[in-house]
Design an enzyme around this catalytic site. Structure first.
Site, PDB file in Angstrom:
ATOM      1  N   SER A 263       0.855  -1.194   0.000  1.00 43.99           N
ATOM      2  CA  SER A 263       0.000   0.000   0.000  1.00 43.99           C
ATOM      3  C   SER A 263       0.889   1.242   0.000  1.00 43.99           C
ATOM      4  O   SER A 263       2.083   1.159   0.327  1.00 43.99           O
ATOM      5  CB  SER A 263      -0.883  -0.007   1.266  1.00 43.99           C
ATOM      6  OG  SER A 263      -1.513   1.238   1.472  1.00 43.99           O
TER       7      SER A 263
ATOM      8  N   TYR B 296      -2.863  -0.161  10.627  1.00 47.21           N
ATOM      9  CA  TYR B 296      -2.885  -0.602   9.226  1.00 47.21           C
ATOM     10  C   TYR B 296      -1.560  -0.252   8.554  1.00 47.21           C
ATOM     11  O   TYR B 296      -0.974  -1.065   7.822  1.00 47.21           O
ATOM     12  CB  TYR B 296      -4.053   0.063   8.493  1.00 47.21           C
ATOM     13  CG  TYR B 296      -4.144  -0.287   7.028  1.00 47.21           C
ATOM     14  CD1 TYR B 296      -4.774  -1.463   6.615  1.00 47.21           C
ATOM     15  CD2 TYR B 296      -3.617   0.554   6.043  1.00 47.21           C
ATOM     16  CE1 TYR B 296      -4.868  -1.792   5.270  1.00 47.21           C
ATOM     17  CE2 TYR B 296      -3.704   0.229   4.702  1.00 47.21           C
ATOM     18  CZ  TYR B 296      -4.332  -0.940   4.314  1.00 47.21           C
ATOM     19  OH  TYR B 296      -4.421  -1.263   2.972  1.00 47.21           O
TER      20      TYR B 296
END
Length: 252
Positions: free
Chosen positions: A143, A156
């Protein structure tokens, strides 16, 4: 010659978390390049619906990526009964947003299991077979949060940083056995995981200004990167994190 480098005909790809969103888009792209697709998820109904969209030849393999023994047993059985998994895309994951000072510890543990343990579990199970064949492609989905942080998603961010470094570790251990292990780091894409953000006009306005490309990404725009990393075109690419983010990590 160049077209042949990207041809995935005769290869089989397992994509985790692929009943919808990025996972399904990656599976579709790999299929268009000639690969036989194996869809994974926990919901049999969703997997069957997704497989029907891909058409004849698409397989489903339901298992929980966070259950180490279940993953290993399922992968071993599939390899024995069906055949080799030539390409693995570790896409399964989840998100949970909350202020760090109030972040529930159980949610943190779930993030670790879904986003990090899953990559280890499936990666190890599949790599054991790839090592014996002296070839294989592992593509982990990282990501922009592998490199950047935003408020309310610190755990996260930690998990995606771990995915980036685990990818480098896989390459370091397994490149000598003929495997190429790399990661794709998507920016902000219109997916079910980001539905709340997509529906938020204020966030979309911020994102459009923050991203040089000036928009949300479309999941189909990740397929080319995945086909490249899954194909012979990337035969000497290893431990690389490929950002597909409209330039967001390149600019302040």
């Amino acid at each position: 010659m160049m077209q042949k480098l990207f041809d995935l005909s005769g290869r089989r790809a397992l994509v985790t978390g692929s009943s919808q969103g990025i996972g399904f888009a990656l599976a579709s792209g790999l299929q268009e390049a000639g690969a036989e697709i194996v869809l994974n998820g926990r919901s049999l109904d969703k997997l069957e619906t997704a497989a029907a969209k891909l058409g004849p030849g698409a397989r489903i393999l339901p298992f929980d990526v966070t259950d180490h023994m279940a993953v290993r047993e399922t992968v071993d059985r599939f390899e024995s009964e069906v055949g080799p998994i030539d390409i693995l895309v570790n896409n399964a994951g989840m998100q949970h947003r909350a202020k760090l000072e109030d972040f529930p510890p159980d949610a943190f543990e779930k993030l670790l299991a879904a986003n990090v343990s899953s990559v280890f579990n499936v990666g190890q199970a599949v790599a054991r077979h790839m090592i014996g064949r002296k070839r294989g492609k592992i593509i982990n989905i990282a990501s922009v949060q592998t490199a950047l942080a935003r408020p309310t998603i610190a755990p996260y961010t930690a998990t995606k940083g771990a995915v980036g470094n685990l990818t480098k570790g896989m390459a370091t251990d397994w490149a000598r056995h003929g495997l190429q292990c790399n990661a794709i780091a998507p920016g902000y894409f219109e997916t079910p995981l980001n539905a709340a953000l997509v529906a938020d006009p204020e966030f979309t306005a911020w994102l459009s200004k923050r991203t040089p490309a000036g928009r949300w990404g479309k999941v189909e725009e990740l397929a080319g990167a995945c086909v490249f990393l899954a194909s012979d075109a990337s035969s000497f690419v290893n431990g690389h994190i490929l950002y597909v983010d409209g330039g967001i990590t390149a600019s302040l």
